[in-house]
Scaffold this active site. Structure first.
Site: not given
Length: 311
Positions: A120, A216, A281
């Site tokens: 992330s 992502e 995620h």
């Protein structure tokens, strides 16, 4: 023309009893989830230590886990501590961009290689560790992440990568091909919005040439994903990429819309693209090493590493 993404130095695998430091380079960390994650690590016969500011909250900017200086000091102290074998991020959020310039990269290079894990917002640090330290890092679950503390698949894949990386040299997605084909290259990537935000940064690589690009994101509207991909394309960052692996798009718009956008923006690259690869995620997220040479088979949904992620 940017240089090709190069293979990076692999740190040593962990052994029972290894000391691992947990840091919070970005957002504030829920204490109960941190304690649950520490319990998992202790169950692996690791010795987790929590850095001093992990549970801090910035007095005014409450989306930050304490001040930039304290978050940077925690990461640097953990990395430069010779008794620490790995540094694991507690969670993402936002804030790594604010503290990355405060790190003493010469001191961290002198400390030698060790394992680094996160995803992330930690994408900023994956890029910096590659550009500044030339080191393989692990895009994987974080110690206080809800998808880690409650998911056996995520736990077991990270554990295998840390302790017995030769057992997970082939990472199988369960997904299929957005664009069929096979490709070879060096893995890199992370959260799409952070890769776009890092364009031009002194701590990021100049492009994905020669790479197998892992992408992502979470909680983004399709037009924003379009903007990030268009920005990377216009900047020339995607030129020469060998293949693309698409992870999760949690809390984005319905995947049919996201899929159409990904095909529109990436299909013209003329390289294999594997979708639904199971990193990012999502529940049961797989651990993917960045900086290793590998072979992608988009049709089979497999990524096969030339060597284990860790030595």
């Amino acid at each position: 023309m940017s240089e090709a993404v190069r293979e990076l130095l692999r740190p040593s695998r962990l052994a029972p009893g290894a000391r691992v430091a947990v840091v919070a380079p970005s957002g504030p960390v829920p204490e109960e989830r941190l304690q649950a994650g520490l319990d998992v690590l202790r169950g692996w016969d690791l010795d987790p230590v929590v850095t001093p500011h992990v549970l801090d909250r910035h007095g005014e900017l409450t989306y930050l886990a304490g001040t930039d200086a304290d978050r940077a000091a925690d990461l640097q102290a953990a990395w430069c501590d010779p008794s620490v074998d790995a540094v694991l991020c507690a969670r993402g959020g936002y804030g790594a961009q604010r503290m990355v310039d405060l790190l003493d990269w010469e001191a961290m290079r002198a400390a030698g290689p060790k394992v680094f894990v996160g995803f992330s917002d930690v994408t900023v640090l994956h890029e910096a560790f590659a550009a500044r330290l030339g080191l393989v890092t692990l895009h994987g679950p974080m110690a206080a992440g809800v998808d880690f503390v409650k998911n056996a698949r995520a736990q077991e894949h990270l554990k295998s990568t840390l302790f017995a990386p030769e057992t997970v040299r082939t990472i199988t997605s369960g997904g299929g091909a957005l664009v069929p084909g096979r490709a070879r290259g060096v893995t890199l990537g992370g959260c799409l919005c952070l890769l776009a935000a890092e364009l031009g940064s002194p701590h990021a690589r100049p492009g994905a040439r020669g790479g197998l690009l892992c992408l992502e994101d979470v909680g983004e509207e399709t037009y924003r994903l379009d903007r990030y991909l268009t920005q990377l394309g216009r900047a020339g960052w995607l030129e020469g990429v060998r293949g693309v692996l698409l992870g999760s798009w949690e809390q984005c718009e319905p995947y049919e819309k996201v899929r159409a956008l990904l095909l529109d923006r990436l299909g013209g690259l003329g390289v294999p693209i594997a979708e639904d690869f199971g990193f990012g995620h999502c529940a049961g997220a797989l651990t993917v090493p960045f900086g290793v040479s590998a072979a992608l088979d988009a049709d089979a949904g497999t990524l096969t590493l030339d060597e284990p992620a860790l030595r």
